[in-house]
Design an enzyme around this catalytic site. Structure first.
Site, short mmCIF file in Angstrom:
data_model
loop_
_atom_site.label_atom_id
_atom_site.label_comp_id
_atom_site.label_asym_id
_atom_site.label_seq_id
_atom_site.Cartn_x
_atom_site.Cartn_y
_atom_site.Cartn_z
N LYS A 1 0.76 -1.21 0.12
CA LYS A 1 -0.26 0.63 -0.10
C LYS A 1 1.24 1.04 0.23
O LYS A 1 0.13 2.14 -0.27
CB LYS A 1 -1.27 -0.17 1.44
CG LYS A 1 -2.22 -1.32 1.06
CD LYS A 1 -2.17 -1.42 2.81
CE LYS A 1 -3.72 -2.00 2.56
NZ LYS A 1 -4.15 -2.74 3.97
N LEU A 2 2.22 1.05 1.16
CA LEU A 2 3.20 2.20 0.77
C LEU A 2 4.10 2.09 -0.31
O LEU A 2 4.42 0.35 0.22
CB LEU A 2 3.21 2.49 2.46
CG LEU A 2 1.87 3.23 2.93
CD1 LEU A 2 2.72 3.66 4.62
CD2 LEU A 2 0.84 3.84 2.48
#
Lengths: 361, 361, 361, 361
Positions: free
Chosen positions: C293-294
């Site tokens: 996600k990051l």
């Protein structure tokens, strides 16, 4: 599919419901679920490991556990030597004394009308009430007892042993103070000045300016000497607060004087506070390793839960799984009746640290 | 639409952004928003009301506020007499002393490698570090100082005044202990045994069995007598812990001996703990009213926030809005240099409560 | 003293109080303190870095921020393009619409009598109230508007743009929906079915069985295509909830179809929830890296604070420090008025993912 | 002592430890202690009261309960009709599907190295892991299934029933989706767009622009019509989130169209979030009464605990105490296989609310 990752070794096993499971069976199934349920199961396992090992087990308790109905669990843990030394807030000992003396706390709503309660002199602890009149009688009872003691400084360890004895003699009822008295388990109360026991002592002082002398610096020395005498230790903490730090401090202080001390070997905490605001109550057990409060290879479990849920479950589980271990266990033997305590027959000084210079074995 | 309900009187006014607002202007806009922002704005207003009124203001501090960079805010609050009496954990005073002596805490990640830190003897407080070697030097410094004192029991109030004086003399640096010393603001530390200051005192004891005598029961008596002497009081609490309860206990204990005492008139707390687990740190200010810790008509605000966000904002706001009030304010005058303290020229006993039997005015 | 440890490099600098500091100056001083104060200061720095870089900035908002008085801060952030795309709960958009239509929320006590409120048809959100009658009028207003739309499926992005336009036309008042409409900033509301906007749409359906068609799967496709079109992105999250996950999901989904996508480059969250119960709202930004996600080298800050304290301070600080950066910034240009949106002139499909097979530059 | 106060009626009875207690016996003893332990005991009692009464019981679940090992408890509650309608986050259904398809989640440390995990494409949920590769296979599996459906809008209720059926046919394994399919218990997922099930649907859309049509507004209508058809309802919520609000919204929406609806008659929530930041997840059940979400005389209990501790204990206790009640219980009968569902043989429309104008009986 490609070869399984080294990270993916032990599957979660979903909890399956059965009605006749006992607490230890419930916790056994929780070992393979996640989050705080898993941690509580790990706490059960870890406590048994502590009991199997030759360590002195400190129990710290903060929060309104006695008023909240957990005092006989703590008494049970002491009487059966699941733990060897108690560090408590004053309030928990005071509320224990309150009930041991035959009085009660009462169920209430957390939305009670506090002005009405104040009007009737009833004190509220979230959803639990007590009579201020009875509290005042307790204070007097403590003050009267303290005024009978020989006027000299007492560590909280010595004072609380005497108080427990007086409580046992006058009530023949069970409770934390009584269980510790009868089992010769020392109790330390580093923040006794911040409690109604302290208030009772101050009222003894009011009657007699030489009464109510408490030597809390002696408590520091004694608690560290306990660790120096038996350097293998474990810490179990309910709720954080001053007991959590005092138990850690005993180890850190001991290490100044003995190279055999290397931090608690086991640590278990059941807390509701969190680490990210920097306070000690919620601090992580990893952080404690940086200080040497815990050894860097200590076994440790932190459970985020209200003790009123976690402790009944944990204590009932241990009651099924621990008795054979307890039967084998040789807990340290204390004598607590006098000015200077002993552990395993050795003196635990209150005015100087036992210096040990040999290397650890 | 039908007539407006009596409940719907004061609209929320959405916060509008401007770059050049000062802290008090930001808080002024937060008065009309919701949740903890509104509470923080209300805290600003309430503190000013305390300063306008003729009350003795107690400040309690728990949590790692000094290590965390808030010690000069507290020193500022003391020096400018936003508060009249400090009740602190030992750690906050110790970490203050550490920096006043020219040493530092250091920035770190909360994900630091604790084994590596332990290896280098560095102690971690969440995202903040300190050198254990320097801590040991502090302990020695405290022990050396304590060993120079006449060997008799000291209340923490007396001892900490002397310690602040010694710190001022040797460093000429600012800080909490120094500010309190210079402003003659008493400091109580009911859980001093649970801190490195206590450890330093225990090491003084190790050098000299008559050193390190702390009379914490005397602290209870003195703190209650301060309330008896001036029954109108206020409580400001940062972080809960023993200071929160000790400030409340002073009022409850005072009320036993003086019918003029009726609980704190104002109460402000900035806490992160919650009420529903029953612990005192998170307990509501309403609950405190049932005990008489607060008067049932007390003005009160509870803010749920980390003090490292709330306090800088609040203190900067007060720095803009409070000076005219402070200029008019006549804070109570203490003398703290000797065994027995005074307030407004009147003795504050440490060995008996001042009994006041007249009805309140 | 021995050589300084590599760990002890940057000292804490205690915050010093001054009355005329602006928000950015307060935050500048908080950079060198600890705990959440430091994190909030880091958030200020990080947001400026996002604005300096060429990234699409997503803002997620959950919790009762609009009712709680923060809606004009969010409108300000949108209008000035501190952010490029909003993901919100339905409630925040609904409460925004409520006030934009000239109605209010009202201040109250969190201890209000809920039975009395129910009796007067007043709805409570902790310490904030609203009139149910006005809410019903809003629902009707939304239903009437939705019933006027051509009966076909609308992504929430398209519907909310139309709703914002209608609101602007009828009120000429400011707010989140209006600001987004006027600045051509897309709004996604993945849980619109769980809100009063959804209720309004269901009432449109009741009037006309072909009205109230919402294509939330189209929202997933569009949000991912925004990331595919411009793979460098940032995530700012207030309060967790569905917006937090939806913003992350956009990146994860995009990565399935484009090797140029590698997780958000920046992540900032202001939350009150905690990681240790396993829920997504409180999950750590580190954990988000495991999912992609990051990006694993993303810059990230997590602040544990109520947004009603943190956001006013942060937005005022940015209002002083960010304008020169904003002046240089070239935010992505959207067109939102029709069935299919565009970004930088390129189509953003709602019914198929844009596949990109080239390697990242 | 003077006459007992009306407030002091029911004493706390300290919990006494026994090893062979079953969960219901443990909870029976917790009825007379305090704080969250007492609340959990009250939850046990309340759930039984719901089952005794003629109410439709909604269960909401948010947080990572399926990944965390609680999915078979929820399946058990559905299969044995402890509940009648499930409202869930997408993630819980997705993680359930993951395991029903024979895959696993895995135990890990919350301090795992997220960069290393990312490198091996392993996703972390606090202390629990899963393989991204397997997740991608699930997404494909969902996409393939969704692409086989007749291309028209589906409520999540209809789609999830079909998905459960497909899962049962292909795996013959137990789980939440399968249990609900087999017991004809409807599942709503209002935030399906914010989940991997939504991602699977979006990938179906990618394959076929007419696939993946979800009619979430239809879900609002159906859920309200369920309440209109049987106005006596109960709400059980695990973890807050969109399910908590959606269950409440069903009642509020229903009340617009039927004067027989008056809010849920019973409410039980097990949450870890708190009320004082204003978010819906932590909001109090009292607050819900102001909205009419709960009737003002509803029976209600809120437990502050991680569900991974509270739910195993509660479900095991019910397994011992509830079977006779379940045997008598006549749960509502649903048909879910087609476009339009029924309850007790009556149609539950998805495109218009059932209007009921008669007064309640």
């Amino acid at each position: 599919m490609k070869k399984k990752s080294r990270f993916l070794q032990t599957p979660v096993v979903p909890f399956t419901v059965e009605g006749d499971l006992t607490a230890d069976q419930i916790l056994a199934r929780m070992e393979r679920i996640s989050f705080q349920g898993r941690n509580l199961a790990a706490a059960h396992r870890l406590w048994r490991r502590m009991l199997e090992d030759d360590v002195t087990i400190f129990l710290g308790m903060a929060g309104a556990l006695s008023a909240g109905g957990l005092r006989l669990i703590v008494a049970h843990l002491i009487a059966n030597r699941y733990v060897d030394c108690l560090v408590s807030t004053g309030a928990n000992l005071y509320h224990d004394l309150h009930e041991t003396r035959g009085q009660h706390h009462f169920l209430a709503s957390p939305h009670a009308d506090d002005a009405a309660l104040a009007d009737e002199q009833i004190d509220r602890v979230y959803d639990t009430l007590a009579s201020e009149e009875e509290f005042i009688q307790n204070d007097n009872w403590i003050a009267d007892f303290a005024a009978t003691l020989e006027p000299r400084p007492y560590t909280t360890r010595e004072f609380l042993y005497q108080l427990g004895g007086h409580l046992w003699t006058t009530t023949h009822s069970d409770g934390i103070l009584v269980a510790a008295y009868r089992a010769n388990v020392p109790i330390f109360c580093p923040a006794i000045a911040d409690s109604s026991i302290g208030m009772g002592l101050s009222q003894a002082r009011h009657k007699n300016p030489r009464a109510g002398q408490i030597d809390i610096i002696g408590d520091i020395v004694e608690s560290a000497n306990i660790v120096i005498r038996r350097p293998r230790t474990a810490s179990i903490v309910l709720g954080g607060g001053t007991p959590k730090n005092f138990i850690n401090q005993a180890s850190v202080q001991a290490e100044f004087y003995s190279s055999q001390v290397g931090g608690h070997r086991y640590a278990l905490q059941i807390v509701t506070d969190v680490p990210h605001f920097g306070g000690a109550s919620g601090s992580s057990l990893e952080e404690a390793q940086s200080w040497g409060k815990l050894s860097t290879d200590s076994a440790k479990v932190s459970v985020q839960s209200d003790a009123t849920i976690a402790l009944p479950l944990l204590a009932c589980a241990l009651a099924n799984t621990a008795p054979p271990i307890l039967a084998r266990r040789k807990p340290p033997v204390f004598t607590l009746a006098s000015h200077v305590m002993t552990i395993e027959g050795q003196t635990v000084f209150r005015d100087r640290f036992e210096e040990v210079n040999e290397s650890p074995v």
